[in-house]
Design a protein around this motif. Structure first.
Motif, PDB file in Angstrom:
ATOM      1  N   GLU A 143      -2.708   8.545  -4.294  1.00 16.74           N
ATOM      2  CA  GLU A 143      -2.898   7.705  -5.467  1.00 16.74           C
ATOM      3  C   GLU A 143      -2.939   6.233  -5.087  1.00 16.74           C
ATOM      4  OE1 GLU A 143      -2.206   5.132  -8.685  1.00 16.74           O
ATOM      5  OE2 GLU A 143      -0.682   5.478  -7.136  1.00 16.74           O
ATOM      6  N   ARG A 144      -2.089   5.821  -4.145  1.00 18.02           N
ATOM      7  CA  ARG A 144      -2.038   4.413  -3.747  1.00 18.02           C
ATOM      8  C   ARG A 144      -3.314   3.979  -3.021  1.00 18.02           C
ATOM      9  NH1 ARG A 144      -0.221   0.705  -5.961  1.00 18.02           N
ATOM     10  NH2 ARG A 144      -0.079  -0.541  -4.072  1.00 18.02           N
ATOM     11  N   GLU A 145      -4.015   4.921  -2.403  1.00 18.28           N
ATOM     12  CA  GLU A 145      -5.248   4.576  -1.693  1.00 18.28           C
ATOM     13  C   GLU A 145      -6.250   3.882  -2.614  1.00 18.28           C
ATOM     14  OE1 GLU A 145      -7.770   7.003   1.488  1.00 18.28           O
ATOM     15  OE2 GLU A 145      -8.262   7.641  -0.565  1.00 18.28           O
ATOM     16  N   ARG A 146      -6.237   4.217  -3.912  1.00 20.18           N
ATOM     17  CA  ARG A 146      -7.190   3.630  -4.852  1.00 20.18           C
ATOM     18  C   ARG A 146      -6.989   2.123  -5.003  1.00 20.18           C
ATOM     19  NH1 ARG A 146      -6.752   4.580  -9.714  1.00 20.18           N
ATOM     20  NH2 ARG A 146      -4.683   5.532  -9.874  1.00 20.18           N
ATOM     21  N   HIS A 147      -5.803   1.610  -4.599  1.00 25.80           N
ATOM     22  CA  HIS A 147      -5.496   0.194  -4.776  1.00 25.80           C
ATOM     23  C   HIS A 147      -5.686  -0.617  -3.493  1.00 25.80           C
ATOM     24  CE1 HIS A 147      -3.794   1.006  -8.759  1.00 25.80           C
ATOM     25  NE2 HIS A 147      -3.245   2.087  -8.215  1.00 25.80           N
ATOM     26  N   VAL A 148      -6.070   0.036  -2.399  1.00 23.61           N
ATOM     27  CA  VAL A 148      -6.234  -0.678  -1.129  1.00 23.61           C
ATOM     28  C   VAL A 148      -7.545  -1.453  -1.140  1.00 23.61           C
ATOM     29  CG1 VAL A 148      -6.474  -0.444   1.367  1.00 23.61           C
ATOM     30  CG2 VAL A 148      -4.834   0.998   0.138  1.00 23.61           C
ATOM     31  N   ASP A 149      -7.476  -2.702  -0.699  1.00 22.17           N
ATOM     32  CA  ASP A 149      -8.678  -3.547  -0.593  1.00 22.17           C
ATOM     33  C   ASP A 149      -9.212  -3.432   0.832  1.00 22.17           C
ATOM     34  OD1 ASP A 149     -10.645  -5.424  -0.560  1.00 22.17           O
ATOM     35  OD2 ASP A 149      -9.386  -7.115  -1.178  1.00 22.17           O
ATOM     36  N   PHE A 150     -10.224  -2.593   1.023  1.00 13.79           N
ATOM     37  CA  PHE A 150     -10.729  -2.316   2.356  1.00 13.79           C
ATOM     38  C   PHE A 150     -11.634  -3.427   2.895  1.00 13.79           C
ATOM     39  CE2 PHE A 150      -9.869   2.013   0.723  1.00 13.79           C
ATOM     40  CZ  PHE A 150      -8.966   2.421   1.694  1.00 13.79           C
ATOM     41  N   SER A 151     -11.933  -4.434   2.076  1.00 13.66           N
ATOM     42  CA  SER A 151     -12.788  -5.526   2.537  1.00 13.66           C
ATOM     43  C   SER A 151     -11.999  -6.668   3.167  1.00 13.66           C
ATOM     44  CB  SER A 151     -13.593  -6.083   1.353  1.00 13.66           C
ATOM     45  OG  SER A 151     -12.737  -6.708   0.399  1.00 13.66           O
ATOM     46  N   THR A 152     -10.676  -6.589   3.096  1.00 16.11           N
ATOM     47  CA  THR A 152      -9.811  -7.675   3.556  1.00 16.11           C
ATOM     48  C   THR A 152      -9.215  -7.338   4.921  1.00 16.11           C
ATOM     49  OG1 THR A 152      -9.267  -8.215   1.267  1.00 16.11           O
ATOM     50  CG2 THR A 152      -7.777  -9.056   2.968  1.00 16.11           C
ATOM     51  N   PRO A 153      -9.089  -8.316   5.830  1.00 18.47           N
ATOM     52  CA  PRO A 153      -8.459  -8.048   7.131  1.00 18.47           C
ATOM     53  C   PRO A 153      -7.039  -7.500   6.970  1.00 18.47           C
ATOM     54  CG  PRO A 153      -9.577 -10.159   7.174  1.00 18.47           C
ATOM     55  CD  PRO A 153      -9.611  -9.696   5.746  1.00 18.47           C
ATOM     56  N   MET A 154      -6.635  -6.654   7.929  1.00 20.63           N
ATOM     57  CA  MET A 154      -5.289  -6.098   7.954  1.00 20.63           C
ATOM     58  C   MET A 154      -4.473  -6.835   9.009  1.00 20.63           C
ATOM     59  SD  MET A 154      -7.872  -3.600   8.048  1.00 20.63           S
ATOM     60  CE  MET A 154      -7.586  -2.567   9.479  1.00 20.63           C
ATOM     61  N   ALA A 202       0.818  -1.210   0.000  1.00 23.16           N
ATOM     62  CA  ALA A 202       0.000   0.000   0.000  1.00 23.16           C
ATOM     63  C   ALA A 202       0.854   1.262   0.000  1.00 23.16           C
ATOM     64  CB  ALA A 202      -0.938   0.002   1.204  1.00 23.16           C
ATOM     65  N   HIS A 203       2.082   1.167   0.512  1.00 25.16           N
ATOM     66  CA  HIS A 203       2.975   2.329   0.535  1.00 25.16           C
ATOM     67  C   HIS A 203       4.005   2.258  -0.593  1.00 25.16           C
ATOM     68  CE1 HIS A 203       5.229  -0.775   2.583  1.00 25.16           C
ATOM     69  NE2 HIS A 203       6.318  -0.050   2.498  1.00 25.16           N
ATOM     70  N   GLU A 204       3.739   1.475  -1.626  1.00 25.25           N
ATOM     71  CA  GLU A 204       4.659   1.300  -2.746  1.00 25.25           C
ATOM     72  C   GLU A 204       5.140   2.658  -3.286  1.00 25.25           C
ATOM     73  OE1 GLU A 204       6.628  -0.795  -6.010  1.00 25.25           O
ATOM     74  OE2 GLU A 204       5.827  -1.436  -4.081  1.00 25.25           O
ATOM     75  N   GLY A 205       6.460   2.783  -3.442  1.00 22.84           N
ATOM     76  CA  GLY A 205       7.028   3.984  -4.038  1.00 22.84           C
ATOM     77  C   GLY A 205       7.437   5.050  -3.054  1.00 22.84           C
ATOM     78  N   THR A 206       7.168   4.850  -1.771  1.00 20.50           N
ATOM     79  CA  THR A 206       7.560   5.839  -0.780  1.00 20.50           C
ATOM     80  C   THR A 206       8.207   5.145   0.409  1.00 20.50           C
ATOM     81  OG1 THR A 206       6.803   7.725   0.536  1.00 20.50           O
ATOM     82  CG2 THR A 206       5.361   5.801   0.467  1.00 20.50           C
ATOM     83  N   ALA A 207       9.029   5.872   1.133  1.00 18.37           N
ATOM     84  CA  ALA A 207       9.714   5.315   2.297  1.00 18.37           C
ATOM     85  C   ALA A 207       8.855   5.479   3.541  1.00 18.37           C
ATOM     86  CB  ALA A 207      11.059   6.011   2.502  1.00 18.37           C
ATOM     87  N   VAL A 208       9.032   4.571   4.476  1.00 12.29           N
ATOM     88  CA  VAL A 208       8.310   4.655   5.741  1.00 12.29           C
ATOM     89  C   VAL A 208       8.645   5.978   6.428  1.00 12.29           C
ATOM     90  CG1 VAL A 208       8.077   3.651   8.039  1.00 12.29           C
ATOM     91  CG2 VAL A 208       8.195   2.164   6.029  1.00 12.29           C
ATOM     92  N   GLY A 209       7.609   6.693   6.822  1.00 15.31           N
ATOM     93  CA  GLY A 209       7.804   7.948   7.527  1.00 15.31           C
ATOM     94  C   GLY A 209       8.009   9.158   6.630  1.00 15.31           C
ATOM     95  N   ARG A 210       7.974   8.970   5.303  1.00 19.28           N
ATOM     96  CA  ARG A 210       8.119  10.107   4.384  1.00 19.28           C
ATOM     97  C   ARG A 210       6.737  10.537   3.912  1.00 19.28           C
ATOM     98  NH1 ARG A 210      11.991   8.922  -0.373  1.00 19.28           N
ATOM     99  NH2 ARG A 210      10.101   8.405  -1.527  1.00 19.28           N
ATOM    100  N   LEU A 211       6.499  11.826   3.844  1.00 17.61           N
ATOM    101  CA  LEU A 211       5.157  12.340   3.616  1.00 17.61           C
ATOM    102  C   LEU A 211       4.584  11.911   2.259  1.00 17.61           C
ATOM    103  CD1 LEU A 211       2.849  14.067   4.647  1.00 17.61           C
ATOM    104  CD2 LEU A 211       4.035  16.085   3.804  1.00 17.61           C
ATOM    105  N   ASP A 212       5.162  12.338   1.147  1.00 15.91           N
ATOM    106  CA  ASP A 212       4.738  11.931  -0.203  1.00 15.91           C
ATOM    107  C   ASP A 212       3.211  11.912  -0.327  1.00 15.91           C
ATOM    108  OD1 ASP A 212       7.347  11.586  -1.119  1.00 15.91           O
ATOM    109  OD2 ASP A 212       7.439   9.525  -0.424  1.00 15.91           O
ATOM    110  N   ARG A 213       2.597  13.025  -0.076  1.00 14.01           N
ATOM    111  CA  ARG A 213       1.139  13.094   0.008  1.00 14.01           C
ATOM    112  C   ARG A 213       0.450  12.629  -1.282  1.00 14.01           C
ATOM    113  NH1 ARG A 213      -2.600  16.323   3.105  1.00 14.01           N
ATOM    114  NH2 ARG A 213      -0.828  17.308   4.153  1.00 14.01           N
ATOM    115  N   GLU A 214       0.875  13.152  -2.429  1.00 21.06           N
ATOM    116  CA  GLU A 214       0.192  12.814  -3.677  1.00 21.06           C
ATOM    117  C   GLU A 214       0.312  11.333  -4.001  1.00 21.06           C
ATOM    118  OE1 GLU A 214       1.503  15.335  -6.805  1.00 21.06           O
ATOM    119  OE2 GLU A 214       0.736  17.177  -5.865  1.00 21.06           O
ATOM    120  N   LEU A 215       1.499  10.757  -3.767  1.00 18.00           N
ATOM    121  CA  LEU A 215       1.682   9.334  -4.043  1.00 18.00           C
ATOM    122  C   LEU A 215       0.810   8.489  -3.131  1.00 18.00           C
ATOM    123  CD1 LEU A 215       3.115   7.043  -5.502  1.00 18.00           C
ATOM    124  CD2 LEU A 215       5.000   7.255  -3.880  1.00 18.00           C
ATOM    125  N   ARG A 216       0.717   8.861  -1.879  1.00 18.32           N
ATOM    126  CA  ARG A 216      -0.110   8.093  -0.941  1.00 18.32           C
ATOM    127  C   ARG A 216      -1.591   8.206  -1.307  1.00 18.32           C
ATOM    128  NH1 ARG A 216       2.717   6.345   3.573  1.00 18.32           N
ATOM    129  NH2 ARG A 216       4.833   7.176   3.723  1.00 18.32           N
TER     130      ARG A 216
END
Length: 501
Positions: free
Chosen positions: A140-151, A124-138
């Protein structure tokens, strides 16, 4: 007689300053009667510190007994859709207590990451480093998250039997989290006029409903508790932004919406105290109240802590210097109260150095659990302090860390800041003038907190040997996963001259 294995309730406020409680700050403009009562019935700690001046790192250290900068998160916080920060297999305070027969629950804000399933199979955080803001990329990545699946990687994978809450009040997805999945499907975009990051939301989501929903669950958990001891970790979303006090509290403080929000926090504490009394288990419960870092200064926080001081005469940092994100004292010295009738002396004050990360070793000490060398490495038991043995320190030193990654180290009365100053924000000129803060040309700062708690006089140039010693000590702690805990029972080094300086 109190039980030897008490119930434990740990209330973690979010962004509440040392000076917001009346019992800490006689000049506070915010009424906190329940917190003041808790202080009178228990112990008030005046030198308790969050391990960091921001949220995620302090929560990590609280639950693991380990400084967060030993993980991949070297500065900042986790951002939307970042992965879990607590490593698989790492012992947490919750898992420790569960192994010792406790029921464990977390209700409230998590902000330690999740392993999200995605529709494209990429992180889900593909393309960005942990703890780095990268607002636009994040976004965009939200569109690929499967919210019906357990985390995975959330509270129920970190030692908690049950969980209900939110990730972060101003981050998507805006919905309830329950156990290892979302309790309400987010299907609509958050309105632009609602506070927080852009992102997906459960229809009808209400920012104001978070605190009432949490306290209903907390009170029900207390009142339905069985014979086994329980550990309830209650990380609040207040008084962090969004500043959304509910209607009964608006105007109560006379110090703006932030003050009203603190009044609601105080009310929450009162509700928990009342539930313990009704259930008849107040004497068998260790009740802790603290905060994850200092007060917010951003304008979104009803103007921020500096504006609260300027307009309302209320100083959330008290007489300390610094606020959230800073490595000065006000960024990480936090309110801390503990009550356990019959064990913790009523009306006591403890001036010994402690950190929120000491909870791990305290739980081990309380239950007779032997921590391994790679478990709770930076944690020291504060049980002797809770039992009233406050004459001697339990901790030899502590490391402080700012949002931007600035380090400081505290030992005895001295604190050394390994940077030209401790400011991660932009301290207002009017505040500097009012407090008597002046500029200097030294590459670091050294303060004698016994004489100068407000950190006005930099002693860096007066004690070069002490600066070198504390700098070496800091580098050694940073470079090693030290097996010897920071306890005065086993001093960090044999040379104790600086302790007496």
């Amino acid at each position: 007689m109190p039980t030897s294995t008490p119930n434990i309730i740990y209330i973690l406020a979010d962004d509440m300053g040392y000076g917001d409680m009346g019992c800490n700050n006689p000049d506070s403009k915010i009424p906190t009667p329940h917190l003041d009562l808790l202080a009178g019935e228990g112990m008030r700690f005046t030198d308790a510190h969050a391990p960091s001046s921001v949220c995620t790192p302090s929560r990590y250290a609280l639950l693991t007994g380990r400084y967060c900068w030993r993980t991949p998160l070297k500065n900042s916080v986790l951002w939307p859709y970042d992965p879990p920060l607590i490593e698989p297999g790492r012992l947490t305070a919750a898992e420790l207590l569960r192994q010792q027969g406790y029921r464990t629950a977390c209700i409230g804000k998590w902000h330690l990451g999740w392993e999200w399933a995605t529709l494209d199979g990429k992180p889900a955080h593909e393309g960005t480093a942990v703890g780095r803001l990268d607002r636009e990329l994040r976004e965009e990545r939200e569109r690929h998250v499967d919210f019906s699946t357990p985390m995975r990687g959330g509270p129920v994978d970190c030692g908690f039997d049950t969980y209900f809450g939110v990730d972060v009040p101003n981050f998507p997805p805006y919905t309830w989290f329950e156990q290892d999945r979302l309790a309400g499907e987010p299907t609509v975009p958050k309105p632009d006029d609602m506070f927080g990051w852009p992102g997906i939301m459960k229809p009808g989501w209400s920012l104001e409903e978070m605190i009432p929903a949490f306290i209903r669950r907390v009170v029900n958990y207390i009142e339905s508790s069985g014979p086994d001891p329980f550990f309830l970790y209650f990380p609040l979303t207040s008084p962090h932004t969004p500043i959304v006090p509910n209607a009964p509290f608006i105007g109560r403080s006379g110090s703006g919406l932030y003050g009203d929000f603190v009044c609601e926090v105080d009310w929450v504490v009162g509700q928990i105290m009342a539930a313990l009394e009704r259930r008849g288990i107040a004497d068998d419960t260790l009740l802790i109240f603290t905060s994850d870092n200092g007060p917010e200064c951003a304008p979104a926080a009803d103007g921020g802590s500096y504006e609260h001081a300027r307009i309302h005469g209320h100083y959330s940092m008290g007489n300390l210097r610094g606020v959230k994100r800073d490595v000065w004292e006000g960024g990480h010295r936090v309110p801390f109260l503990a009550r356990w009738p019959g064990v913790v002396p009523a009306g006591a004050v403890c001036d010994q150095l402690t950190t929120l990360g000491d909870f791990m070793a305290t739980c081990a000490d309380l239950t007779g659990f032997d921590l391994g060398e790679d478990e709770g490495e930076d944690s020291v038991s504060m049980l002797p302090l809770l039992q009233g043995e406050t004459g001697d320190p339990v901790r030899d030193f502590a490391v402080h860390h700012s949002c931007h990654g600035t380090f400081a180290i505290r030992r005895g009365k001295w604190v050394f800041i390994d940077a030209p100053n401790g400011d991660d924000n932009r301290e207002p000129d009017w505040f500097k003038e009012e407090r008597g803060y002046t500029a200097h040309d030294f590459p670091g700062e050294l303060f004698d907190l016994d004489k100068d708690l407000s950190e006005r006089v930099n002693r860096y140039g007066d004690h070069p040997e002490l600066v070198r010693e504390m700098s070496r000590m800091l580098e050694q702690v940073k470079s090693e996963d030290i097996a010897v805990r920071p306890s005065p029972a086993v001093p960090f080094c044999n040379d104790d001259r600086e302790r007496k300086a």
